[in-house]
Design a protein around this motif. Structure first.
Motif, PDB file in Angstrom:
ATOM      1  N   LYS A 144       0.851  -1.200   0.000  1.00 42.24           N
ATOM      2  CA  LYS A 144       0.000   0.000   0.000  1.00 42.24           C
ATOM      3  C   LYS A 144       0.889   1.254   0.000  1.00 42.24           C
ATOM      4  O   LYS A 144       1.926   1.246  -0.604  1.00 42.24           O
ATOM      5  CB  LYS A 144      -0.981   0.005   1.178  1.00 42.24           C
ATOM      6  CG  LYS A 144      -1.806  -1.250   1.297  1.00 42.24           C
ATOM      7  CD  LYS A 144      -2.679  -1.461   0.091  1.00 42.24           C
ATOM      8  CE  LYS A 144      -3.540  -2.718   0.287  1.00 42.24           C
ATOM      9  NZ  LYS A 144      -3.285  -3.691  -0.742  1.00 42.24           N
ATOM     10  N   GLY A 145       0.488   2.301   0.651  1.00 44.33           N
ATOM     11  CA  GLY A 145       1.268   3.530   0.657  1.00 44.33           C
ATOM     12  C   GLY A 145       0.850   4.457  -0.467  1.00 44.33           C
ATOM     13  O   GLY A 145      -0.039   4.160  -1.254  1.00 44.33           O
ATOM     14  N   ALA A 146       1.490   5.601  -0.532  1.00 40.40           N
ATOM     15  CA  ALA A 146       1.194   6.611  -1.549  1.00 40.40           C
ATOM     16  C   ALA A 146       2.240   6.544  -2.652  1.00 40.40           C
ATOM     17  O   ALA A 146       3.441   6.563  -2.379  1.00 40.40           O
ATOM     18  CB  ALA A 146       1.188   7.995  -0.921  1.00 40.40           C
ATOM     19  N   VAL A 147       1.782   6.473  -3.902  1.00 40.71           N
ATOM     20  CA  VAL A 147       2.686   6.403  -5.054  1.00 40.71           C
ATOM     21  C   VAL A 147       2.379   7.551  -5.999  1.00 40.71           C
ATOM     22  O   VAL A 147       1.214   7.868  -6.255  1.00 40.71           O
ATOM     23  CB  VAL A 147       2.539   5.060  -5.816  1.00 40.71           C
ATOM     24  CG1 VAL A 147       3.483   4.989  -6.987  1.00 40.71           C
ATOM     25  CG2 VAL A 147       2.762   3.896  -4.894  1.00 40.71           C
ATOM     26  N   ARG A 148       3.426   8.168  -6.513  1.00 41.01           N
ATOM     27  CA  ARG A 148       3.285   9.226  -7.515  1.00 41.01           C
ATOM     28  C   ARG A 148       4.237   8.928  -8.662  1.00 41.01           C
ATOM     29  O   ARG A 148       5.390   8.561  -8.443  1.00 41.01           O
ATOM     30  CB  ARG A 148       3.607  10.588  -6.899  1.00 41.01           C
ATOM     31  CG  ARG A 148       3.300  11.741  -7.844  1.00 41.01           C
ATOM     32  CD  ARG A 148       3.608  13.086  -7.224  1.00 41.01           C
ATOM     33  NE  ARG A 148       5.032  13.369  -7.451  1.00 41.01           N
ATOM     34  CZ  ARG A 148       5.856  13.849  -6.536  1.00 41.01           C
ATOM     35  NH1 ARG A 148       5.436  14.086  -5.322  1.00 41.01           N
ATOM     36  NH2 ARG A 148       7.108  14.093  -6.834  1.00 41.01           N
ATOM     37  N   HIS A 188      10.305   9.095 -12.806  1.00 43.95           N
ATOM     38  CA  HIS A 188      10.542   9.143 -11.366  1.00 43.95           C
ATOM     39  C   HIS A 188       9.286   8.593 -10.695  1.00 43.95           C
ATOM     40  O   HIS A 188       8.175   9.052 -10.984  1.00 43.95           O
ATOM     41  CB  HIS A 188      10.789  10.574 -10.879  1.00 43.95           C
ATOM     42  CG  HIS A 188      12.140  11.088 -11.193  1.00 43.95           C
ATOM     43  ND1 HIS A 188      13.205  10.904 -10.349  1.00 43.95           N
ATOM     44  CD2 HIS A 188      12.619  11.766 -12.261  1.00 43.95           C
ATOM     45  CE1 HIS A 188      14.278  11.465 -10.885  1.00 43.95           C
ATOM     46  NE2 HIS A 188      13.941  11.997 -12.047  1.00 43.95           N
ATOM     47  N   VAL A 189       9.482   7.624  -9.827  1.00 42.25           N
ATOM     48  CA  VAL A 189       8.380   7.052  -9.063  1.00 42.25           C
ATOM     49  C   VAL A 189       8.663   7.346  -7.600  1.00 42.25           C
ATOM     50  O   VAL A 189       9.752   7.059  -7.099  1.00 42.25           O
ATOM     51  CB  VAL A 189       8.267   5.530  -9.301  1.00 42.25           C
ATOM     52  CG1 VAL A 189       7.168   4.936  -8.451  1.00 42.25           C
ATOM     53  CG2 VAL A 189       8.038   5.235 -10.770  1.00 42.25           C
ATOM     54  N   TRP A 190       7.695   7.934  -6.916  1.00 44.59           N
ATOM     55  CA  TRP A 190       7.841   8.305  -5.512  1.00 44.59           C
ATOM     56  C   TRP A 190       6.890   7.440  -4.701  1.00 44.59           C
ATOM     57  O   TRP A 190       5.677   7.477  -4.906  1.00 44.59           O
ATOM     58  CB  TRP A 190       7.500   9.775  -5.317  1.00 44.59           C
ATOM     59  CG  TRP A 190       8.272  10.680  -6.209  1.00 44.59           C
ATOM     60  CD1 TRP A 190       7.977  11.030  -7.494  1.00 44.59           C
ATOM     61  CD2 TRP A 190       9.500  11.335  -5.894  1.00 44.59           C
ATOM     62  NE1 TRP A 190       8.933  11.875  -8.000  1.00 44.59           N
ATOM     63  CE2 TRP A 190       9.890  12.073  -7.040  1.00 44.59           C
ATOM     64  CE3 TRP A 190      10.312  11.380  -4.772  1.00 44.59           C
ATOM     65  CZ2 TRP A 190      11.040  12.834  -7.077  1.00 44.59           C
ATOM     66  CZ3 TRP A 190      11.453  12.137  -4.819  1.00 44.59           C
ATOM     67  CH2 TRP A 190      11.813  12.855  -5.946  1.00 44.59           C
ATOM     68  N   TRP A 191       7.430   6.635  -3.762  1.00 45.77           N
ATOM     69  CA  TRP A 191       6.611   5.790  -2.894  1.00 45.77           C
ATOM     70  C   TRP A 191       6.905   6.144  -1.449  1.00 45.77           C
ATOM     71  O   TRP A 191       8.061   6.274  -1.066  1.00 45.77           O
ATOM     72  CB  TRP A 191       6.905   4.314  -3.147  1.00 45.77           C
ATOM     73  CG  TRP A 191       6.119   3.398  -2.265  1.00 45.77           C
ATOM     74  CD1 TRP A 191       4.847   2.973  -2.480  1.00 45.77           C
ATOM     75  CD2 TRP A 191       6.547   2.784  -1.051  1.00 45.77           C
ATOM     76  NE1 TRP A 191       4.450   2.133  -1.472  1.00 45.77           N
ATOM     77  CE2 TRP A 191       5.480   2.002  -0.569  1.00 45.77           C
ATOM     78  CE3 TRP A 191       7.713   2.833  -0.306  1.00 45.77           C
ATOM     79  CZ2 TRP A 191       5.559   1.271   0.592  1.00 45.77           C
ATOM     80  CZ3 TRP A 191       7.790   2.098   0.868  1.00 45.77           C
ATOM     81  CH2 TRP A 191       6.715   1.328   1.302  1.00 45.77           C
TER      82      TRP A 191
END
Length: 174
Positions: free
Chosen positions: A153-157, A168-171
């Motif tokens: 889960k968590g937040a992904v951008r 760029h993937v931000w988790w």
């Protein structure tokens, strides 16, 4: 009727890469070719893992001797030119780092079955509970982000460059 548009199709045309393809070769590599670093094979205009059964097929028997080259993934690794970054942060990363690294490594191995040029180039610990994973393709970075989101889960951008093929993937999960 006269239009009041202040733009044309020329002003909104998207350039895929800023260097206008200067980093790409002019022609496709001669077939067959074998990468000197990883051993991947270039045949039928595609890179693939070496396969003993495929080497024995009739089509490959007509090929001339394979030349030794360096595949695009190994070239990117040599010159340290990643096409994707996965930025990980949060308290969850600190407490479950081994699991997360194992998940990302396994997902990269599965991606390499489909595309042998998709590899993890390196892991950089930025301190403060942050980790950056560099990849050879932007699709692998995106795939790793999806795997993290699905498993933990968590937040992904997801951010993509307009000029170059770069992701760029931000988790983050706290």
């Amino acid at each position: 009727m006269r239009s009041n548009k202040h733009y044309t199709t020329q002003t909104i045309t998207r350039r895929v890469d800023h260097e206008a393809g200067a980093h790409r070769t002019q022609r496709a590599a001669a077939e067959p070719a074998v990468c000197a670093d990883c051993g991947n094979v270039y045949a039928d205009r595609r890179w693939s893992k070496p396969d003993a059964e495929a080497a024995q097929t009739e089509k490959h028997a007509r090929f001339r001797a394979a030349q030794t080259v360096v595949c695009p993934a190994c070239e990117a690794i040599r010159h340290s030119l990643p096409s994707g970054y996965v930025h990980l942060s949060g308290d969850f990363l600190h407490t479950h780092r081994d699991e997360i690294e194992r998940l990302l490594s396994n997902e990269a191995e599965r991606a390499e079955e489909d595309n042998p040029l998709a590899r993890i180039m390196g892991w950089e610990d930025e301190g403060n509970g942050k980790l950056v994973v560099k990849t050879t393709t932007e699709h692998l970075a995106q795939r790793l982000g999806h795997a993290l989101e699905k498993a933990f889960k968590g937040a992904v951008r997801y951010d993509f460059s307009h000029e170059n093929k770069l992701a760029h993937v931000w988790w983050q999960r706290d």
